[in-house]
Design a protein around this motif. Structure first.
Motif, short mmCIF file in Angstrom:
data_model
loop_
_atom_site.label_atom_id
_atom_site.label_comp_id
_atom_site.label_asym_id
_atom_site.label_seq_id
_atom_site.Cartn_x
_atom_site.Cartn_y
_atom_site.Cartn_z
N MET A 92 3.00 -13.89 74.25
CA MET A 92 1.70 -13.31 73.93
C MET A 92 0.65 -14.39 73.73
O MET A 92 -0.51 -14.26 74.17
CB MET A 92 1.81 -12.45 72.67
CG MET A 92 0.51 -11.78 72.28
SD MET A 92 0.67 -10.73 70.83
CE MET A 92 -1.05 -10.20 70.63
N GLY A 93 1.03 -15.50 73.03
CA GLY A 93 0.09 -16.59 72.86
C GLY A 93 -0.29 -17.23 74.18
O GLY A 93 -1.47 -17.58 74.41
N LEU A 94 0.69 -17.37 75.08
CA LEU A 94 0.39 -17.92 76.40
C LEU A 94 -0.54 -16.99 77.18
O LEU A 94 -1.50 -17.45 77.84
CB LEU A 94 1.69 -18.12 77.17
CG LEU A 94 1.57 -18.58 78.62
CD1 LEU A 94 0.86 -19.94 78.70
CD2 LEU A 94 2.95 -18.66 79.27
N ALA A 95 -0.27 -15.67 77.08
CA ALA A 95 -1.12 -14.71 77.78
C ALA A 95 -2.55 -14.77 77.25
O ALA A 95 -3.53 -14.73 78.03
CB ALA A 95 -0.55 -13.30 77.61
N TYR A 96 -2.71 -14.89 75.95
CA TYR A 96 -4.05 -14.95 75.38
C TYR A 96 -4.78 -16.23 75.81
O TYR A 96 -5.99 -16.21 76.09
CB TYR A 96 -3.98 -14.87 73.86
CG TYR A 96 -5.33 -14.84 73.19
CD1 TYR A 96 -6.05 -13.65 73.13
CD2 TYR A 96 -5.89 -15.99 72.63
CE1 TYR A 96 -7.31 -13.61 72.54
CE2 TYR A 96 -7.12 -15.96 72.03
CZ TYR A 96 -7.83 -14.77 71.98
OH TYR A 96 -9.08 -14.73 71.39
N ALA B 279 -0.01 -5.85 67.57
CA ALA B 279 0.05 -6.72 68.74
C ALA B 279 0.35 -5.91 70.00
O ALA B 279 -0.24 -6.14 71.08
CB ALA B 279 1.10 -7.79 68.53
N ILE B 280 1.27 -4.92 69.89
CA ILE B 280 1.58 -4.08 71.04
C ILE B 280 0.37 -3.27 71.46
O ILE B 280 0.06 -3.12 72.66
CB ILE B 280 2.78 -3.17 70.70
CG1 ILE B 280 4.04 -4.01 70.50
CG2 ILE B 280 3.00 -2.15 71.80
CD1 ILE B 280 5.24 -3.22 70.02
N ALA B 281 -0.36 -2.74 70.47
CA ALA B 281 -1.57 -1.97 70.79
C ALA B 281 -2.61 -2.85 71.48
O ALA B 281 -3.28 -2.41 72.45
CB ALA B 281 -2.15 -1.37 69.51
N PHE B 282 -2.76 -4.07 71.05
CA PHE B 282 -3.71 -5.00 71.68
C PHE B 282 -3.31 -5.28 73.14
O PHE B 282 -4.16 -5.28 74.05
CB PHE B 282 -3.80 -6.30 70.90
CG PHE B 282 -4.60 -7.36 71.59
CD1 PHE B 282 -6.00 -7.35 71.54
CD2 PHE B 282 -3.98 -8.38 72.31
CE1 PHE B 282 -6.75 -8.34 72.19
CE2 PHE B 282 -4.72 -9.36 72.96
CZ PHE B 282 -6.12 -9.33 72.88
N LYS C 263 -1.83 -11.18 82.82
CA LYS C 263 -1.15 -9.90 82.89
C LYS C 263 0.36 -10.08 82.94
O LYS C 263 1.11 -9.34 82.29
CB LYS C 263 -1.63 -9.12 84.12
CG LYS C 263 -3.04 -8.57 83.98
CD LYS C 263 -3.52 -7.95 85.28
CE LYS C 263 -2.61 -6.81 85.73
NZ LYS C 263 -3.11 -6.16 86.96
N GLN C 264 0.82 -11.03 83.71
CA GLN C 264 2.26 -11.28 83.79
C GLN C 264 2.83 -11.70 82.42
O GLN C 264 3.91 -11.25 82.00
CB GLN C 264 2.54 -12.35 84.83
CG GLN C 264 2.16 -11.93 86.25
CD GLN C 264 2.36 -13.06 87.25
OE1 GLN C 264 2.72 -14.19 86.88
NE2 GLN C 264 2.09 -12.78 88.53
N ALA C 265 2.09 -12.55 81.72
CA ALA C 265 2.56 -13.00 80.40
C ALA C 265 2.53 -11.86 79.39
O ALA C 265 3.44 -11.71 78.56
CB ALA C 265 1.70 -14.16 79.92
N TYR C 266 1.51 -10.98 79.49
CA TYR C 266 1.45 -9.82 78.59
C TYR C 266 2.65 -8.90 78.81
O TYR C 266 3.27 -8.41 77.85
CB TYR C 266 0.15 -9.05 78.82
CG TYR C 266 -1.07 -9.66 78.14
CD1 TYR C 266 -1.02 -10.07 76.81
CD2 TYR C 266 -2.28 -9.79 78.83
CE1 TYR C 266 -2.14 -10.61 76.20
CE2 TYR C 266 -3.41 -10.32 78.22
CZ TYR C 266 -3.34 -10.75 76.90
OH TYR C 266 -4.44 -11.29 76.29
#
Length: 394
Positions: free
Chosen positions: A347-351, A379-382, A363-366
């Motif tokens: 998630m940190g990488l995706a952000y 976090a899941i909702a975000f 998107k792939q990281a999310y």
């Protein structure tokens, strides 16, 4: 037949007339049994038994009295023998002291007449009488102790004290005179004297002792005393890293961030290979708000070091705070490579990618973060909201 029947009938009638029920029953009389011979002798037998028992008891008591009298007589003889032995020993010791006193007087006269350079030789030559006196005193004390086990402790203890006092004064006179002269003439110690050897600890050993005292003071809440011990330990042994880290932690806990920074900076200068100082100093900078300094210090920790995971974790967090997303992306990639099952790293990488407008990679990281467990509901909702926003992005 009729005759026989008639006879039987007559016989039957006669038997009925003489039935046992009609016989008279005489009254029963109880007659006492005549006494036999044993009953008449029983009281005399009992009397005889009591007499025998009494004689046996009296005989046993008399024997015990005789034994007690013999024990008392033997004890009195032992006490008298012990008193005679004590008197003889004290007399022998006094005679020995009187025989030694002329020799001591002669020694003092000779020592006063001879020059200072020769008095040491006199003291050495005449020291044997004092040793003789000491040995005699020891022998006398042993004999007196043996005698004291059997009686008259009070008088004997008084004689012992007087004898010991005389021996002490006599031996002290000889020892003082010989010691003064031998000290001036010959600095070497007298043979047989007890030598005290001073054991000097190395600085490293002293530093360890100070560190241990500092830990004890810290556990007892004596922080000022603990700081003094830790500081002294570092002064004695600068390589004692535990003492330096404890001292910096005390400063940090008290809000003395400047003192903590100086302590850790000194350790980094002296021992740059000890990267624990860099990690601790980065935390001090973070607490003081100097994020750029903290990130700069963290870069000095090699990626191959065992503290690299802690470095990347702190680095990614601080880089996001100051919006250094490239550095944050690098740190999160390292963490995801080392711990690929941690959803928070993905998630940190995706952000970080999303912040750099790398939407496809974001998107792939999310999605990878959603596929793993460990994320909170917020976090899941975000992530769901952000993936919906990036749905048409290819």
């Amino acid at each position: 037949m009729s005759v026989i029947n008639t006879m039987l009938k007559d016989l039957d009638k006669r038997q009925q007339a003489h039935s046992l029920d009609t016989l008279p029953v005489p009254d029963m009389q109880y007659v006492a049994a005549a006494p036999n011979g044993f009953s008449r002798l029983l009281p005399w037998v009992l009397l005889l038994l009591l007499s025998v028992c009494g004689m046996i008891g009296a005989t046993i008591a008399w024997q015990k009295l005789i034994v007690l009298a013999q024990d008392k007589t033997q004890l009195e003889q032992d006490l008298q023998q012990a008193q005679r032995s004590t008197t003889e020993v004290v007399a022998q010791e006094r005679a020995l002291i009187q025989s030694v006193e002329p020799v001591l007087t002669n020694y003092q006269n000779v020592a006063a007449e001879k020059p200072l350079s020769q008095q040491s030789e006199v003291a050495t030559a005449e020291i044997n009488p004092s040793l003789l006196t000491a040995n005699a005193s020891t022998h006398a004390k042993t004999n007196i102790s043996s005698a004291a086990a059997n009686g008259d402790d009070a008088g004997m203890n008084a004689d012992i004290k007087n004898t010991e006092l005389k021996n002490t004064l006599t031996t002290r006179d000889v020892s003082d005179g010989g010691a003064r002269q031998s000290t001036e003439a010959d600095p070497s110690p007298i043979a047989g004297a007890m030598a005290v050897t001073e054991v000097k600890l190395t600085p490293a050993a002293l530093a360890q002792k100070r560190f241990a005292l500092g830990q004890t003071a810290q556990n007892e809440g004596q922080l000022a005393q603990a700081q003094e011990y830790f500081s002294e330990a570092i002064r004695l042994d600068p390589s004692l890293h535990q003492a330096r880290q404890h001292l910096a932690a005390l400063y940090y806990g008290q809000g003395r961030l400047g003192d903590a920074d100086d302590t850790l900076a000194q350790g980094r200068v002296l021992y740059p290979e000890h990267v624990d100082y860099a990690l601790l100093q980065a935390r001090v900078y973070e607490a003081s708000g100097a994020i750029d300094k903290a990130l700069a210090v963290l870069t000095t920790i090699p990626d191959e070091h065992e503290l690299a995971v802690q470095k990347w974790t702190m680095q990614s967090h601080l880089a996001q705070q100051v919006q250094q997303f490239t550095l944050a992306e690098q740190s999160y990639r390292q963490l995801a490579r080392v711990e690929p099952n941690q959803a928070k790293w993905w998630m940190g990488l995706a952000y970080a990618l999303d912040s750099q407008q790398e939407f496809l990679l974001a998107k792939q990281a999310y999605r990878q973060a959603l596929a793993l467990n460990g994320l909170s509901a917020s976090a899941i909702a975000f992530i769901d909201q952000r993936l919906a926003q990036l749905g048409d992005v290819e």
